[in-house]
Write a protein that holds these residues in place. Sequence first.
Motif, PDB file in Angstrom:
ATOM      1  N   ILE A  35      -4.669  -6.047  11.629  1.00 26.92           N
ATOM      2  CA  ILE A  35      -5.349  -5.260  10.589  1.00 26.92           C
ATOM      3  C   ILE A  35      -5.012  -3.778  10.722  1.00 26.92           C
ATOM      4  CG2 ILE A  35      -7.603  -4.569   9.675  1.00 26.92           C
ATOM      5  CD1 ILE A  35      -8.614  -7.370  10.504  1.00 26.92           C
ATOM      6  N   ASN A  36      -4.964  -3.269  11.943  1.00 24.08           N
ATOM      7  CA  ASN A  36      -4.628  -1.855  12.138  1.00 24.08           C
ATOM      8  C   ASN A  36      -3.178  -1.563  11.747  1.00 24.08           C
ATOM      9  OD1 ASN A  36      -7.105  -0.892  12.905  1.00 24.08           O
ATOM     10  ND2 ASN A  36      -6.696  -0.927  15.100  1.00 24.08           N
ATOM     11  N   TYR A  37      -2.290  -2.542  11.924  1.00 19.83           N
ATOM     12  CA  TYR A  37      -0.897  -2.354  11.491  1.00 19.83           C
ATOM     13  C   TYR A  37      -0.826  -2.242   9.971  1.00 19.83           C
ATOM     14  CZ  TYR A  37       4.016  -3.338  10.556  1.00 19.83           C
ATOM     15  OH  TYR A  37       5.303  -3.261  10.086  1.00 19.83           O
ATOM     16  N   ILE A  38      -1.544  -3.117   9.285  1.00 20.57           N
ATOM     17  CA  ILE A  38      -1.580  -3.057   7.813  1.00 20.57           C
ATOM     18  C   ILE A  38      -2.163  -1.719   7.360  1.00 20.57           C
ATOM     19  CG2 ILE A  38      -2.610  -4.073   5.734  1.00 20.57           C
ATOM     20  CD1 ILE A  38      -2.606  -6.781   7.251  1.00 20.57           C
ATOM     21  N   ASN A  39      -3.269  -1.331   7.978  1.00 23.30           N
ATOM     22  CA  ASN A  39      -3.920  -0.077   7.605  1.00 23.30           C
ATOM     23  C   ASN A  39      -3.043   1.139   7.902  1.00 23.30           C
ATOM     24  OD1 ASN A  39      -6.247  -1.258   6.605  1.00 23.30           O
ATOM     25  ND2 ASN A  39      -7.342  -1.169   8.544  1.00 23.30           N
ATOM     26  N   ALA A  40      -2.282   1.088   8.995  1.00 27.20           N
ATOM     27  CA  ALA A  40      -1.375   2.191   9.326  1.00 27.20           C
ATOM     28  C   ALA A  40      -0.312   2.356   8.252  1.00 27.20           C
ATOM     29  CB  ALA A  40      -0.728   1.948  10.689  1.00 27.20           C
ATOM     30  N   ASN A  41       0.187   1.247   7.702  1.00 24.31           N
ATOM     31  CA  ASN A  41       1.154   1.309   6.602  1.00 24.31           C
ATOM     32  C   ASN A  41       0.539   1.901   5.338  1.00 24.31           C
ATOM     33  OD1 ASN A  41       3.620   0.235   7.696  1.00 24.31           O
ATOM     34  ND2 ASN A  41       2.648  -1.766   7.784  1.00 24.31           N
ATOM     35  N   LEU A  42      -0.734   1.564   5.093  1.00 31.06           N
ATOM     36  CA  LEU A  42      -1.434   2.136   3.939  1.00 31.06           C
ATOM     37  C   LEU A  42      -1.586   3.652   4.095  1.00 31.06           C
ATOM     38  CD1 LEU A  42      -4.302  -0.498   3.432  1.00 31.06           C
ATOM     39  CD2 LEU A  42      -2.196  -0.272   2.109  1.00 31.06           C
ATOM     40  N   ILE A  43      -1.951   4.085   5.297  1.00 25.56           N
ATOM     41  CA  ILE A  43      -2.115   5.525   5.558  1.00 25.56           C
ATOM     42  C   ILE A  43      -0.784   6.248   5.387  1.00 25.56           C
ATOM     43  CG2 ILE A  43      -2.662   7.239   7.341  1.00 25.56           C
ATOM     44  CD1 ILE A  43      -4.668   5.152   8.470  1.00 25.56           C
ATOM     45  N   HIS A  44       0.280   5.656   5.909  1.00 29.87           N
ATOM     46  CA  HIS A  44       1.608   6.283   5.796  1.00 29.87           C
ATOM     47  C   HIS A  44       2.021   6.395   4.329  1.00 29.87           C
ATOM     48  CE1 HIS A  44       5.496   7.590   7.271  1.00 29.87           C
ATOM     49  NE2 HIS A  44       6.082   6.750   6.433  1.00 29.87           N
ATOM     50  N   THR A  45       1.766   5.350   3.555  1.00 28.81           N
ATOM     51  CA  THR A  45       2.088   5.380   2.119  1.00 28.81           C
ATOM     52  C   THR A  45       1.296   6.476   1.414  1.00 28.81           C
ATOM     53  OG1 THR A  45       2.506   2.988   2.147  1.00 28.81           O
ATOM     54  CG2 THR A  45       2.121   4.001  -0.002  1.00 28.81           C
ATOM     55  N   PHE A  46       0.027   6.605   1.756  1.00 32.27           N
ATOM     56  CA  PHE A  46      -0.826   7.652   1.167  1.00 32.27           C
ATOM     57  C   PHE A  46      -0.284   9.043   1.485  1.00 32.27           C
ATOM     58  CE2 PHE A  46      -4.290  10.684   1.776  1.00 32.27           C
ATOM     59  CZ  PHE A  46      -4.936  10.636   0.552  1.00 32.27           C
ATOM     60  N   ARG A  47       0.087   9.261   2.739  1.00 31.16           N
ATOM     61  CA  ARG A  47       0.536  10.586   3.181  1.00 31.16           C
ATOM     62  C   ARG A  47       1.872  10.978   2.549  1.00 31.16           C
ATOM     63  NH1 ARG A  47      -1.166  13.070   7.806  1.00 31.16           N
ATOM     64  NH2 ARG A  47       1.006  13.525   8.350  1.00 31.16           N
ATOM     65  N   ARG A  48       2.702  10.013   2.236  1.00 28.47           N
ATOM     66  CA  ARG A  48       4.049  10.312   1.736  1.00 28.47           C
ATOM     67  C   ARG A  48       4.075  10.687   0.264  1.00 28.47           C
ATOM     68  NH1 ARG A  48       8.719   6.202   3.319  1.00 28.47           N
ATOM     69  NH2 ARG A  48       9.757   7.664   1.925  1.00 28.47           N
ATOM     70  N   HIS A  49       3.041  10.347  -0.497  1.00 28.35           N
ATOM     71  CA  HIS A  49       3.095  10.525  -1.950  1.00 28.35           C
ATOM     72  C   HIS A  49       1.938  11.404  -2.430  1.00 28.35           C
ATOM     73  CE1 HIS A  49       6.231   7.494  -2.097  1.00 28.35           C
ATOM     74  NE2 HIS A  49       5.472   6.705  -1.356  1.00 28.35           N
ATOM     75  N   GLN A  50       2.305  12.507  -3.055  1.00 28.55           N
ATOM     76  CA  GLN A  50       1.340  13.497  -3.514  1.00 28.55           C
ATOM     77  C   GLN A  50       0.394  12.932  -4.561  1.00 28.55           C
ATOM     78  OE1 GLN A  50       1.216  16.361  -2.050  1.00 28.55           O
ATOM     79  NE2 GLN A  50      -0.403  17.321  -3.274  1.00 28.55           N
ATOM     80  N   VAL A  51       0.846  11.926  -5.315  1.00 26.40           N
ATOM     81  CA  VAL A  51       0.025  11.359  -6.385  1.00 26.40           C
ATOM     82  C   VAL A  51      -1.293  10.802  -5.833  1.00 26.40           C
ATOM     83  CG1 VAL A  51       1.122   9.068  -6.237  1.00 26.40           C
ATOM     84  CG2 VAL A  51       0.050   9.790  -8.373  1.00 26.40           C
ATOM     85  N   PHE A  52      -1.296  10.313  -4.596  1.00 33.61           N
ATOM     86  CA  PHE A  52      -2.513   9.780  -3.997  1.00 33.61           C
ATOM     87  C   PHE A  52      -3.401  10.900  -3.453  1.00 33.61           C
ATOM     88  CE2 PHE A  52       0.511   6.143  -3.148  1.00 33.61           C
ATOM     89  CZ  PHE A  52       0.027   5.356  -4.176  1.00 33.61           C
ATOM     90  N   ASN A  53      -2.759  11.956  -2.951  1.00 29.48           N
ATOM     91  CA  ASN A  53      -3.514  13.065  -2.364  1.00 29.48           C
ATOM     92  C   ASN A  53      -4.345  13.831  -3.383  1.00 29.48           C
ATOM     93  OD1 ASN A  53      -2.555  13.480   0.661  1.00 29.48           O
ATOM     94  ND2 ASN A  53      -0.771  12.878  -0.526  1.00 29.48           N
ATOM     95  N   MET A  54      -3.999  13.686  -4.658  1.00 31.80           N
ATOM     96  CA  MET A  54      -4.708  14.413  -5.714  1.00 31.80           C
ATOM     97  C   MET A  54      -5.680  13.518  -6.476  1.00 31.80           C
ATOM     98  SD  MET A  54      -3.495  17.288  -5.095  1.00 31.80           S
ATOM     99  CE  MET A  54      -4.312  18.170  -6.428  1.00 31.80           C
ATOM    100  N   ASN A  55      -5.881  12.299  -6.000  1.00 23.69           N
ATOM    101  CA  ASN A  55      -6.756  11.347  -6.692  1.00 23.69           C
ATOM    102  C   ASN A  55      -7.976  11.040  -5.812  1.00 23.69           C
ATOM    103  OD1 ASN A  55      -7.929   8.921  -7.754  1.00 23.69           O
ATOM    104  ND2 ASN A  55      -6.031   8.550  -8.880  1.00 23.69           N
ATOM    105  N   PRO A  56      -9.195  11.407  -6.251  1.00 25.38           N
ATOM    106  CA  PRO A  56     -10.402  11.180  -5.439  1.00 25.38           C
ATOM    107  C   PRO A  56     -10.591   9.726  -5.016  1.00 25.38           C
ATOM    108  CG  PRO A  56     -10.909  12.607  -7.286  1.00 25.38           C
ATOM    109  CD  PRO A  56      -9.510  12.116  -7.498  1.00 25.38           C
ATOM    110  N   ARG A  57     -10.200   8.790  -5.894  1.00 28.33           N
ATOM    111  CA  ARG A  57     -10.372   7.365  -5.576  1.00 28.33           C
ATOM    112  C   ARG A  57      -9.566   6.983  -4.343  1.00 28.33           C
ATOM    113  NH1 ARG A  57      -9.534   3.545 -10.545  1.00 28.33           N
ATOM    114  NH2 ARG A  57     -11.331   4.821 -11.128  1.00 28.33           N
TER     115      ARG A  57
END
Length: 303
Positions: A35-57
């Motif tokens: 589960i932590n491996y899956i979540n780490a990939n989600l965090i990395h995807t979030f950090r790499r793309h500005q579109v997620f950083n600007m979305n409150p959801r």
Amino acid sequence: MNVSSANVTVVVHYRDSFLKAVTKNVIVVALGISINYINANLIHTFRRHQVFNMNPRYILFIHLVVNDMIQMTLTIILFLLSYILYTINVPLCCILVLLTVFTTENTPLNLSCMVVECYIAICFPLRHAQICTVNRTYILIGLIWMTSLLSVLPDLFIALATEPMEFFHSKVFCVREIVFRSPLSIQRRDLYYIVLLVIVWLTIFFTYVRILYTVKLASTDAKKARNTILLHGFQLLLCMTIYAAPLLKNALLYWFPKHYVDSLFVCYIIIQILPRFISPIVYGLRDKMFRRYLKRYLMCKLA
């Protein structure tokens, strides 16, 4: 001896066989790493793309993922220590238990905020961008941590005021009921959990009814939001079971007195591990935009 202390006594004096202990620890560690491996990939995807950083959801979602990673890691450490060392120093136990409870209580609050954000997006689409800003989202996350902190710290202060100094130099089997055993702590905890349970479920019920009404006016996004609220509700149901833990443990001791510790292990998997597996499913797989970027990242990683 009351029922709660009887529960703790059964756990402390019961020891699994070597094979059973190894099996339980392997299951817990394997699930935690996966589960932590899956979540780490989600965090990395979030950090790499500005579109997620600007979305409150997505900010609220990734905060939930980070919090769940910390919480699950702490619970697994406590689980392993209970088998490897059995007893640990009280100060270390206090720190681990406080951090675990702290992050555990963050989860339902975070989920409630995500539900409200979803409700605003569906029922007030024209005002969503005005109400749900990035700055307000980070302030909201700060309030979540502050609320959980104010819930947890009184246990420490009560223990410092009521326990003799020798207790803090001793070693104990590390569970919350042993290190924070004052009746005042137990009464305060039960009252807080009841209040939180009522507030969170009223929030879920109100938002779901309003979104259900909006769905009748038919929009694909609204229907998807309804399903997301249902998934959040199921996840919250599992998370909030921890607040009914004393009653649940009493029931398990009554129903399965000969298999009480094994029943607790199953409850641990359902209450502590399973909700952390649902978070990646809700957004990592169901959300089209996040799934697209995650798939792109994983394909680049495999290439």
